[in-house]
Write an enzyme that holds these catalytic residues in place. Structure first.
Site, mmCIF file in Angstrom:
data_model
loop_
_atom_site.group_PDB
_atom_site.id
_atom_site.type_symbol
_atom_site.label_atom_id
_atom_site.label_comp_id
_atom_site.label_asym_id
_atom_site.label_seq_id
_atom_site.Cartn_x
_atom_site.Cartn_y
_atom_site.Cartn_z
ATOM 1 N N SER A 209 0.786 -1.105 -0.119
ATOM 2 C CA SER A 209 -0.014 0.173 -0.023
ATOM 3 C C SER A 209 0.886 1.153 -0.128
ATOM 4 C CB SER A 209 -0.808 -0.125 1.137
ATOM 5 O OG SER A 209 -1.504 1.232 1.423
ATOM 6 N N TYR B 6 -1.331 -0.642 10.332
ATOM 7 C CA TYR B 6 -1.314 -1.257 8.898
ATOM 8 C C TYR B 6 -0.215 -0.487 8.354
ATOM 9 C CZ TYR B 6 -3.650 -1.176 4.362
ATOM 10 O OH TYR B 6 -3.981 -1.400 3.170
HETATM 11 N N1 LIG Z 1 -8.884 -0.556 -0.610
HETATM 12 C C1 LIG Z 1 -7.793 0.219 -0.391
HETATM 13 O O1 LIG Z 1 -7.940 1.214 -0.465
HETATM 14 C C2 LIG Z 1 -6.512 -0.386 -0.567
HETATM 15 C C3 LIG Z 1 -5.402 0.462 -0.472
HETATM 16 C C4 LIG Z 1 -3.990 -0.140 -0.448
HETATM 17 C C5 LIG Z 1 -3.888 -1.401 -0.197
HETATM 18 N N2 LIG Z 1 -5.091 -2.342 -0.082
HETATM 19 C C6 LIG Z 1 -4.559 -3.708 0.082
HETATM 20 O O2 LIG Z 1 -5.394 -4.433 -0.618
HETATM 21 C C7 LIG Z 1 -5.630 -5.907 -0.369
HETATM 22 C C8 LIG Z 1 -7.168 -6.247 -0.525
HETATM 23 O O3 LIG Z 1 -7.705 -5.327 0.347
HETATM 24 P P1 LIG Z 1 -9.110 -4.863 -0.161
HETATM 25 O O4 LIG Z 1 -9.208 -3.545 0.049
HETATM 26 O O5 LIG Z 1 -9.695 -5.390 -1.422
HETATM 27 O O6 LIG Z 1 -10.171 -5.206 1.094
HETATM 28 P P2 LIG Z 1 -11.208 -6.523 1.489
HETATM 29 O O7 LIG Z 1 -12.107 -6.574 0.462
HETATM 30 O O8 LIG Z 1 -11.470 -6.416 2.884
HETATM 31 O O9 LIG Z 1 -10.315 -7.503 1.006
HETATM 32 C C9 LIG Z 1 -9.385 -8.310 1.975
HETATM 33 C C10 LIG Z 1 -9.280 -9.983 1.471
HETATM 34 O O10 LIG Z 1 -8.237 -10.328 2.480
HETATM 35 C C11 LIG Z 1 -8.934 -11.701 2.866
HETATM 36 N N3 LIG Z 1 -8.186 -11.882 4.413
HETATM 37 C C12 LIG Z 1 -8.391 -11.082 5.229
HETATM 38 N N4 LIG Z 1 -7.605 -11.582 6.263
HETATM 39 C C13 LIG Z 1 -7.585 -12.864 6.203
HETATM 40 C C14 LIG Z 1 -6.954 -13.901 6.666
HETATM 41 N N5 LIG Z 1 -6.670 -14.019 8.063
HETATM 42 N N6 LIG Z 1 -6.811 -15.024 6.131
HETATM 43 C C15 LIG Z 1 -7.129 -15.311 4.760
HETATM 44 N N7 LIG Z 1 -7.747 -14.205 4.045
HETATM 45 C C16 LIG Z 1 -7.919 -12.945 4.620
HETATM 46 C C17 LIG Z 1 -10.472 -11.384 2.957
HETATM 47 O O11 LIG Z 1 -11.040 -12.509 2.927
HETATM 48 P P3 LIG Z 1 -11.824 -13.128 4.155
HETATM 49 O O12 LIG Z 1 -12.238 -12.157 5.177
HETATM 50 O O13 LIG Z 1 -12.964 -14.050 3.885
HETATM 51 O O14 LIG Z 1 -10.674 -14.162 5.114
HETATM 52 C C18 LIG Z 1 -10.594 -10.671 1.701
HETATM 53 O O15 LIG Z 1 -10.578 -11.495 0.613
HETATM 54 C C19 LIG Z 1 -5.306 -5.771 1.249
HETATM 55 O O16 LIG Z 1 -3.834 -6.344 1.436
HETATM 56 C C20 LIG Z 1 -5.188 -4.302 1.634
HETATM 57 O O17 LIG Z 1 -4.302 -3.896 2.397
HETATM 58 C C21 LIG Z 1 -6.123 -1.857 -0.127
#
Ligand SMILES: NC(=O)c1ccc[n+]([C@@H]2O[C@H](COP(=O)([O-])OP(=O)(O)OC[C@H]3O[C@@H](n4cnc5c(N)ncnc54)[C@H](OP(=O)(O)O)[C@@H]3O)[C@@H](O)[C@H]2O)c1
Length: 261
Positions: A148, A161
């Site tokens: 990120s 984070y």
């Molecule tokens: N959205 C943003 O603005 C943003 C910006 C920068 C980086 N990111 C990064 O992008 C990635 C995806 O995030 P997102 O924004 O798409 O959020 P999200 O929709 O909450 O997705 C997170 C994913 O991680 C899985 N997950 C969480 N804890 C887990 C665990 N203990 N074991 C296995 N799977 C797990 C969740 O599935 P389950 O809950 O079913 O396990 C879900 O599939 C993350 O690494 C986040 O830090 C996001």
């Protein structure tokens, strides 16, 4: 000339490519799965929620659902073995699972910090440890880690984070140094703000917010470019990169003023 060659082997033909997405049940991971399925990739989808993974997989051509919790260090190896049994190899793993709890200094509890670091950092390290032996045997393949821009410098509310993502950036760089000479690509993906369940809890206007589908398209474009870092949207990430170079006094002052409610 080597100087002008891309750092990673570009990935542009997805037909039949064997891709494992960890964190595929919602947000960016689910959107990536849909995008890569439409491009002809073979997919293995992991996250904790089997039900949501099955919803994501619904109607896809060639997909395996492999539920796992990344905080369970023993969970990756059996999933990897299932993948090898089915496919005989792995072309790309996308380690995307992540969690975010807004934290200020006065909210810091070691439980939340541990859970964040366990999921975001150790969960990625365990995933990498499970796939590296196979990638080295193959002498090809790619590992993509979702970091990120919050890992570039300290930001308010990112008390656990931010450090977890900063560590991932360093981890990916160090991994690259070892694996690139062995023919294995390492990508670090640093998104700005993407509208997903993870950011739905934010109570401020997120600058340059994009949809998960848009993020997935930008990631796929990034793989085709072959750069080490895939960051987007660049109108935002370029500013964040610039902020990295500011002297501390100026950085703290700008960020405090820019993020004041
Ligand atoms: N959205 C943003 O603005 C943003 C910006 C920068 C980086 N990111 C990064 O992008 C990635 C995806 O995030 P997102 O924004 O798409 O959020 P999200 O929709 O909450 O997705 C997170 C994913 O991680 C899985 N997950 C969480 N804890 C887990 C665990 N203990 N074991 C296995 N799977 C797990 C969740 O599935 P389950 O809950 O079913 O396990 C879900 O599939 C993350 O690494 C986040 O830090 C996001």
């Amino acid at each position: 000339m080597a100087w002008f060659r891309s750092l990673n082997t570009p990935i542009s033909d997805w037909q039949g490519r064997r891709v494992w997405i960890v964190g595929a049940s919602s947000g960016i991971g689910a959107a990536l799965a849909a995008d890569l399925d439409a491009r002809g990739a073979r997919l293995a989808l992991s996250a904790r929620s089997a039900g949501r993974l099955r919803d994501v997989a619904e109607g896809m051509r060639d997909v395996m659902v492999l539920p796992l919790d990344v905080t369970d260090a023993g969970a990756f190896t059996p999933a990897m073995m299932q993948i090898l049994d089915a496919w005989g190899g792995l072309d790309l793993v996308i380690l995307n699972a992540g969690t975010y709890t807004p934290l200020r200094a006065w909210d810091l509890t070691t439980d939340t910090a541990r859970q964040t670091v366990h999921t975001n950092l150790l969960g990625v390290m365990d995933g990498v440890a499970a796939v590296v032996p196979q990638m080295l045997r193959q002498q090809c393949g790619a590992i993509a880690i979702v970091g990120s821009v919050a890992g570039y410098r300290g930001l308010p509310k990112a008390l656990a984070y931010g450090p977890s993502k900063a560590a991932l950036i360093n981890f990916a760089e160090t991994l690259y140094l070892d694996l690139a000479p062995q023919g294995v690509s390492v990508f670090i993906i640093n998104p700005g703000f993407v509208a997903t369940p993870l950011t739905a809890q934010n109570d401020f206007d997120m600058p340059a917010l994009i949809s998960a589908e848009d993020a997935a398209r930008r990631i796929v474009r990034g793989f085709a470019g072959g750069a080490f870092e895939i960051h987007f949207p660049q109108r935002f990430t370029r500013v964040m990169k610039l902020l990295r170079w500011l002297p501390d006094r100026l950085y703290f002052s700008l960020v405090s003023r820019g993020t004041r409610p």
